[in-house]
Design an enzyme around this catalytic site. Structure first.
Site, PDB file in Angstrom:
ATOM      1  N   MET A  26       0.141  12.792 -25.282  1.00 53.61           N
ATOM      2  CA  MET A  26       1.347  11.987 -25.395  1.00 53.61           C
ATOM      3  C   MET A  26       2.058  12.266 -26.714  1.00 53.61           C
ATOM      4  O   MET A  26       1.422  12.473 -27.742  1.00 53.61           O
ATOM      5  CB  MET A  26       0.995  10.498 -25.321  1.00 53.61           C
ATOM      6  CG  MET A  26       0.524  10.033 -23.963  1.00 53.61           C
ATOM      7  SD  MET A  26       1.716  10.326 -22.643  1.00 53.61           S
ATOM      8  CE  MET A  26       3.118   9.361 -23.206  1.00 53.61           C
ATOM      9  N   LYS A  27       3.387  12.287 -26.668  1.00 54.66           N
ATOM     10  CA  LYS A  27       4.223  12.388 -27.860  1.00 54.66           C
ATOM     11  C   LYS A  27       4.710  10.984 -28.203  1.00 54.66           C
ATOM     12  O   LYS A  27       5.414  10.365 -27.417  1.00 54.66           O
ATOM     13  CB  LYS A  27       5.398  13.324 -27.617  1.00 54.66           C
ATOM     14  CG  LYS A  27       6.472  13.272 -28.701  1.00 54.66           C
ATOM     15  CD  LYS A  27       5.963  13.805 -30.028  1.00 54.66           C
ATOM     16  CE  LYS A  27       7.100  13.899 -31.031  1.00 54.66           C
ATOM     17  NZ  LYS A  27       7.603  12.570 -31.455  1.00 54.66           N
ATOM     18  N   LEU A  28       4.303  10.465 -29.357  1.00 53.17           N
ATOM     19  CA  LEU A  28       4.668   9.115 -29.767  1.00 53.17           C
ATOM     20  C   LEU A  28       5.870   9.143 -30.704  1.00 53.17           C
ATOM     21  O   LEU A  28       6.082  10.097 -31.451  1.00 53.17           O
ATOM     22  CB  LEU A  28       3.478   8.446 -30.464  1.00 53.17           C
ATOM     23  CG  LEU A  28       2.219   8.321 -29.603  1.00 53.17           C
ATOM     24  CD1 LEU A  28       1.058   7.807 -30.434  1.00 53.17           C
ATOM     25  CD2 LEU A  28       2.471   7.409 -28.415  1.00 53.17           C
ATOM     26  N   ASN A 181       7.615  11.997 -23.920  1.00 55.00           N
ATOM     27  CA  ASN A 181       7.614  13.427 -24.214  1.00 55.00           C
ATOM     28  C   ASN A 181       6.165  13.873 -24.278  1.00 55.00           C
ATOM     29  O   ASN A 181       5.364  13.254 -24.946  1.00 55.00           O
ATOM     30  CB  ASN A 181       8.277  13.723 -25.561  1.00 55.00           C
ATOM     31  CG  ASN A 181       9.754  13.376 -25.523  1.00 55.00           C
ATOM     32  OD1 ASN A 181      10.423  13.652 -24.546  1.00 55.00           O
ATOM     33  ND2 ASN A 181      10.237  12.751 -26.576  1.00 55.00           N
TER      34      ASN A 181
END
Length: 207
Positions: A26-28, A181
């Site tokens: 996961m893109k945080l 993202n």
């Protein structure tokens, strides 16, 4: 490894890559940060190379539990009362004076989500395959206190390493990114001295 280190940047692409050599995470929505645990203490580096330790003192304090010689690549994030990641809160912290940053930290402590190990006490590991760096990162963080704000990024629940998978439909609280993202790190070396890992992509998926 010399300060500041060049960080890997993802390349935006319109669709999922194919093949067996991809891992999904996961893109945080936070602030990119390199955490340096030196023999003297902890320094925090922004993507630009600036020293941002004063703005993220709570994370620097937590970083003292890492063994000296460790350098991690990750994201500093702040959550709201309902558990959502707030990009606005991270921006406010990053732009704060040391005094205001301490006040904000008391209200909303930050978390550091690590997604790569660049250096271990044994030395620079950027030339190792991603699978080895990931395993080393997990082993390292397993030795941290139970209540540490430093943790490893998790893969999406519907995606598994070495398979394309389907990113989950979660909505970010950040106004600039209302869709998830998913950056799949490569399984190859981290290409020290370059601003981008070969094969690292970022996908914007509709919710």
């Amino acid at each position: 490894m010399d300060w500041p280190v060049s960080v890997a940047l993802a390349q935006s692409v319109p669709g999922l890559p194919t093949g067996t050599d991809w891992s999904y995470e996961m893109k945080l929505d936070g602030h990119r940060m390199i955490m340096w645990r030196t023999g003297d203490g902890v320094r925090l580096q922004a993507r630009s190379g600036r020293d941002v330790t004063a703005a993220w003192g709570d994370l620097a304090l937590a970083g003292h539990h890492l063994p000296a010689g460790t350098v991690l690549d990750g994201e500093a994030v702040i959550t709201t009362e309902d558990g959502r990641v707030s990009f606005e809160a991270a921006q406010a912290r990053a732009a704060s004076s040391p005094t205001r940053a301490r006040r904000l930290a008391a209200q909303r402590p930050a978390h550091y989500i690590a997604f790569d190990a660049l250096q271990l006490p044994s030395g620079n590991v950027r030339t190792r395959p991603y699978s080895e760096r990931r395993a080393a990162l997990l082993n390292l963080l397993a030795e941290m206190p139970a209540n540490t704000p430093i943790q490893a990024v998790s893969p999406p629940p519907t995606a598994t390493p070495h398979s394309p998978g389907t990113p989950p439909s979660t909505t970010s609280s950040a106004s600039k990114a209302s869709s998830p993202n998913v950056p799949p790190p490569p399984t190859g070396p981290a290409a020290p001295g370059h601003g981008r890992r070969s094969g690292m992509l970022k996908l914007s998926m509709p919710t």
